[in-house]
Design a protein around this motif. Structure first.
Motif, PDB file in Angstrom:
ATOM      1  N   PRO A 192     -67.541 -15.485  97.309  1.00  0.00           N
ATOM      2  CA  PRO A 192     -66.768 -14.242  97.147  1.00  0.00           C
ATOM      3  C   PRO A 192     -67.124 -13.245  98.253  1.00  0.00           C
ATOM      4  N   GLU A 193     -66.109 -12.539  98.738  1.00  0.00           N
ATOM      5  CA  GLU A 193     -66.294 -11.625  99.868  1.00  0.00           C
ATOM      6  C   GLU A 193     -65.531 -10.337  99.620  1.00  0.00           C
ATOM      7  N   TRP A 194     -66.166  -9.204  99.959  1.00  0.00           N
ATOM      8  CA  TRP A 194     -65.531  -7.894  99.854  1.00  0.00           C
ATOM      9  C   TRP A 194     -65.782  -7.121 101.139  1.00  0.00           C
ATOM     10  N   VAL A 195     -64.754  -6.409 101.613  1.00  0.00           N
ATOM     11  CA  VAL A 195     -64.877  -5.504 102.754  1.00  0.00           C
ATOM     12  C   VAL A 195     -64.285  -4.164 102.335  1.00  0.00           C
TER      13      VAL A 195
ATOM     14  N   LEU B 169     -65.246   2.727 103.828  1.00  0.00           N
ATOM     15  CA  LEU B 169     -65.903   3.780 103.068  1.00  0.00           C
ATOM     16  C   LEU B 169     -65.458   5.173 103.485  1.00  0.00           C
ATOM     17  N   SER B 170     -65.093   5.316 104.763  1.00  0.00           N
ATOM     18  CA  SER B 170     -64.618   6.583 105.321  1.00  0.00           C
ATOM     19  C   SER B 170     -63.929   6.236 106.640  1.00  0.00           C
ATOM     20  N   PRO B 171     -63.369   7.225 107.346  1.00  0.00           N
ATOM     21  CA  PRO B 171     -62.717   6.870 108.613  1.00  0.00           C
ATOM     22  C   PRO B 171     -63.630   6.132 109.593  1.00  0.00           C
ATOM     23  N   HIS B 172     -64.934   6.318 109.513  1.00  0.00           N
ATOM     24  CA  HIS B 172     -65.849   5.700 110.479  1.00  0.00           C
ATOM     25  C   HIS B 172     -66.815   4.695 109.864  1.00  0.00           C
ATOM     26  N   TRP B 173     -66.852   4.573 108.561  1.00  0.00           N
ATOM     27  CA  TRP B 173     -67.821   3.683 107.925  1.00  0.00           C
ATOM     28  C   TRP B 173     -67.110   2.522 107.243  1.00  0.00           C
TER      29      TRP B 173
ATOM     30  N   GLY C  35     -58.475  13.681  93.304  1.00  0.00           N
ATOM     31  CA  GLY C  35     -57.671  14.188  94.403  1.00  0.00           C
ATOM     32  C   GLY C  35     -57.120  13.085  95.276  1.00  0.00           C
ATOM     33  N   GLU C  36     -56.210  13.462  96.150  1.00  0.00           N
ATOM     34  CA  GLU C  36     -55.599  12.499  97.063  1.00  0.00           C
ATOM     35  C   GLU C  36     -56.619  11.936  98.039  1.00  0.00           C
ATOM     36  N   GLU C  37     -57.562  12.793  98.460  1.00  0.00           N
ATOM     37  CA  GLU C  37     -58.562  12.355  99.427  1.00  0.00           C
ATOM     38  C   GLU C  37     -59.485  11.304  98.828  1.00  0.00           C
ATOM     39  N   SER C  38     -59.896  11.489  97.561  1.00  0.00           N
ATOM     40  CA  SER C  38     -60.782  10.518  96.934  1.00  0.00           C
ATOM     41  C   SER C  38     -60.081   9.200  96.700  1.00  0.00           C
ATOM     42  N   GLN C  39     -58.748   9.227  96.572  1.00  0.00           N
ATOM     43  CA  GLN C  39     -58.012   7.992  96.429  1.00  0.00           C
ATOM     44  C   GLN C  39     -57.988   7.217  97.741  1.00  0.00           C
ATOM     45  N   ALA C  40     -58.078   7.912  98.879  1.00  0.00           N
ATOM     46  CA  ALA C  40     -58.005   7.262 100.183  1.00  0.00           C
ATOM     47  C   ALA C  40     -59.320   6.556 100.528  1.00  0.00           C
ATOM     48  N   TYR C  41     -60.452   7.180 100.248  1.00  0.00           N
ATOM     49  CA  TYR C  41     -61.751   6.614 100.570  1.00  0.00           C
ATOM     50  C   TYR C  41     -62.693   6.812  99.400  1.00  0.00           C
ATOM     51  N   PRO C  42     -63.536   5.816  99.152  1.00  0.00           N
ATOM     52  CA  PRO C  42     -63.545   4.492  99.791  1.00  0.00           C
ATOM     53  C   PRO C  42     -62.431   3.612  99.233  1.00  0.00           C
ATOM     54  N   ARG C  43     -62.036   2.605  99.981  1.00  0.00           N
ATOM     55  CA  ARG C  43     -61.003   1.693  99.504  1.00  0.00           C
ATOM     56  C   ARG C  43     -61.358   0.261  99.896  1.00  0.00           C
ATOM     57  N   LEU C  44     -60.963  -0.653  99.058  1.00  0.00           N
ATOM     58  CA  LEU C  44     -61.209  -2.074  99.285  1.00  0.00           C
ATOM     59  C   LEU C  44     -60.112  -2.596 100.203  1.00  0.00           C
ATOM     60  N   ILE C  45     -60.468  -3.004 101.411  1.00  0.00           N
ATOM     61  CA  ILE C  45     -59.453  -3.443 102.372  1.00  0.00           C
ATOM     62  C   ILE C  45     -59.351  -4.961 102.452  1.00  0.00           C
ATOM     63  N   GLU C  46     -60.330  -5.685 101.916  1.00  0.00           N
ATOM     64  CA  GLU C  46     -60.249  -7.143 101.888  1.00  0.00           C
ATOM     65  C   GLU C  46     -61.093  -7.667 100.737  1.00  0.00           C
ATOM     66  N   GLN C  47     -60.514  -8.588  99.996  1.00  0.00           N
ATOM     67  CA  GLN C  47     -61.234  -9.228  98.910  1.00  0.00           C
ATOM     68  C   GLN C  47     -60.697 -10.637  98.745  1.00  0.00           C
ATOM     69  N   ASN C  48     -61.578 -11.631  98.769  1.00  0.00           N
ATOM     70  CA  ASN C  48     -61.140 -13.009  98.601  1.00  0.00           C
ATOM     71  C   ASN C  48     -62.308 -13.850  98.110  1.00  0.00           C
ATOM     72  N   VAL C  49     -61.967 -15.013  97.614  1.00  0.00           N
ATOM     73  CA  VAL C  49     -62.955 -16.003  97.208  1.00  0.00           C
ATOM     74  C   VAL C  49     -62.606 -17.307  97.901  1.00  0.00           C
ATOM     75  N   ARG C  50     -63.538 -17.813  98.677  1.00  0.00           N
ATOM     76  CA  ARG C  50     -63.355 -19.100  99.344  1.00  0.00           C
ATOM     77  C   ARG C  50     -64.066 -20.180  98.541  1.00  0.00           C
ATOM     78  N   SER C  51     -63.327 -21.186  98.162  1.00  0.00           N
ATOM     79  CA  SER C  51     -63.897 -22.279  97.383  1.00  0.00           C
ATOM     80  C   SER C  51     -63.750 -23.581  98.154  1.00  0.00           C
TER      81      SER C  51
ATOM     82  N   ALA D  10     -65.457   0.742  93.878  1.00  0.00           N
ATOM     83  CA  ALA D  10     -64.411   0.538  92.881  1.00  0.00           C
ATOM     84  C   ALA D  10     -64.386   1.684  91.887  1.00  0.00           C
ATOM     85  N   MET D  11     -65.561   2.152  91.469  1.00  0.00           N
ATOM     86  CA  MET D  11     -65.624   3.255  90.521  1.00  0.00           C
ATOM     87  C   MET D  11     -65.092   4.528  91.145  1.00  0.00           C
TER      88      MET D  11
END
Length: 483
Positions: free
Chosen positions: A82-85, A88-92, A35-51, A27-28
């Motif tokens: 709570p879950e986060w995915v 981190l990069s094209p392969h991670w 730069g544009e590249e740092s905006q692309a990775y890492p990125r949060l692709i899934e975030q939810n809370v199951r109750s 997140a930080m």
């Protein structure tokens, strides 16, 4: 022992601290990148809370045979995950799943975490990294960390465990190979593993091949290698545990099925077949007059087998109406080649015995919601019928009939204490009703919820004697919402 406990708790706290840092890092990076590249990775692709809010009612676990009165309860519980995915990069890729659970009293959470009673905890469920740059196959990766290791039947693996594994998943072949070990429960209420689960290194592999459209062949192997001294400690203290300790055990299974766990299937006929064996050695503690404590540990040979055969017919396609039957058996007793050896089948200790084997979306306990026995020294006939629209709702009705493979042996259960008389192999029968409504799955409305009812009644047989209660119930109602 206290020093070891403090060490484990410290390790648990450090794990949480490290994971908190990991969760904050992506997140930080997103917020501070220029730069544009740092905006692309890492990125949060899934975030939810199951109750989930649960109402749990259980009959007497001692079936009226306990000396200290009834062990029954009516409680309520709340569960938040709570879950986060992150990509981190094209392969991670990485995942973090936490859990907070609280209840009005002691309840069993065997539908998710291996049958332990609790009134609340905080837990680390999953925290892993996945790298898929090994080849050009999009379904190939290597994963390491703490993960929910699960296969379709739930009768081999369905548990949170620390592992490293290779994954190869294509339309025709699904394979995984890895090593794993339970290091701790990573829960605030009870971080330490049970004694019989400590210090066991595991190697596992599973492959499933679609040899014909909709038809699969599978092979599964698990090896557990114990390296602890728990048996010696028990013997030195003059104690006899309820379980044996793994020394060197290998489980193998061959499976065949036709889309049996695919609840979207339109097949008019489906089947499932599994034949399994366990071989190796374990260690038991018994009386020994020559030992200073009166007890000693000894190694014994283990050679058990099990089989599960099932078939299902679809009577209507829309809504889907099916009927099915299963016959399962697991060897039991101590009739090995030498006195004191065991020919009883035992499971891997990573199982849940819960899966969607009725042809619907609902996860149902394979051997009954109100008794939930382990697959050992057991014969079970199961008949079921289910009605569903495949996605939004389903209804499952099941009947189970039980026998002991060896009437002088016993069957372990997280919910029912044995109390067998040794005079009959008639373990009893049970009826389950499992209903599910999945309103939250296809809607973003705050008013949409998932609702599930899992109810079962177990009626003890002659193996419990004439003084046992005529029935025992377990009913769980869950109201779930994903945010």
């Amino acid at each position: 022992m206290q020093l070891m406990k403090n060490y484990r708790l410290t390790r648990f706290a450090l794990s949480f601290s490290c994971l908190a840092s990991v969760s904050a890092g992506p997140a930080m990076a997103q917020s501070t990148g220029d730069g544009e590249e740092s905006q692309a990775y890492p990125r949060l692709i899934e975030q939810n809370v199951r109750s989930k809010l649960s109402l749990i009612s259980e009959g007497d676990r001692r079936l009226g045979l306990g000396a200290n009165g009834d062990a029954k309860s009516d409680e309520a519980g709340i569960d938040i995950k709570p879950e986060w995915v992150w990509q981190l990069s094209p392969h991670w890729r990485s995942k973090l799943l936490l859990q907070a659970f609280g209840a009005t009293g002691q309840v069993d959470v065997s539908d998710e975490i291996g049958g332990t009673s609790t009134d609340g905890f905080f837990a680390l469920r999953e925290a892993w990294l996945d790298y898929n740059g090994l080849s050009d196959y999009p379904g190939e990766s290597i994963r390491f960390g703490r993960e929910r290791l699960k296969e379709d039947t739930g009768m081999w693996w369905d548990d949170d465990i620390t592992l490293v594994r290779w994954i190869f998943d294509t339309s025709l072949l699904d394979t995984t190979v890895g090593v794993a070990q339970k290091l701790a429960e990573l829960r605030t209420d009870n971080n330490e593993l049970q004694d019989d689960e400590q210090d066991i290194g595991r190697i596992f592999a599973n492959t499933r091949w679609q040899w014909r459209k909709g038809h699969y062949l599978g092979f599964l192997v698990t090896h557990g290698q114990g390296y602890g001294d728990q048996a010696e400690e028990y013997a030195a203290r003059g104690l006899t545990p309820n379980d044996s300790f793994t020394d060197s055990l290998t489980w193998t299974a061959i499976q065949a099925d036709r889309n049996y766990f695919d609840w979207h299937s339109h097949d008019a006929f489906q089947y499932f077949a599994s034949v399994a064996a366990v071989n190796g050695t374990d260690t038991v503690v018994g009386e020994d007059p020559s030992a200073p404590s009166g007890f000693s540990d000894r190694e014994r040979d283990v050679s058990g087998w099990a089989a599960d055969l099932g078939a299902r017919a679809q009577l209507l396609d829309t809504p889907r109406w099916v009927i099915g039957a299963h016959g399962a058996i697991a060897s039991g007793g101590s009739g090995g080649g030498e006195p004191g050896d065991s020919d009883a089948f035992q499971q891997t200790s990573l199982e849940s015995n819960r899966s969607s084997f009725t042809g619907t979306r609902s996860q149902v306990h394979r051997f009954g919601e109100a008794i939930q026995p382990e697959w050992s020294n057991l014969k079970v006939f199961t008949f079921y019928t289910a009605l569903s629209d495949r996605d939004a709702w389903d209804a499952n009705l099941l009947y189970h009939r039980y026998w002991l493979s060896d009437e002088m042996g016993t069957v372990r259960s997280d919910l029912v204490e044995p109390g067998f008389t040794g005079a009959s192999d008639d373990l009893g029968q049970s009826v389950d009703l499992v209903l599910g409504y999945y309103g939250d799955s296809a809607s973003t409305s705050w008013a949409a919820f998932d609702v599930r009812l899992r109810g079962g009644v177990f009626m003890p047989g002659d193996a419990y004697g004439d003084d046992a209660d005529s029935s025992r119930h377990r009913v769980v109602v869950d109201l779930s919402k994903r945010f």
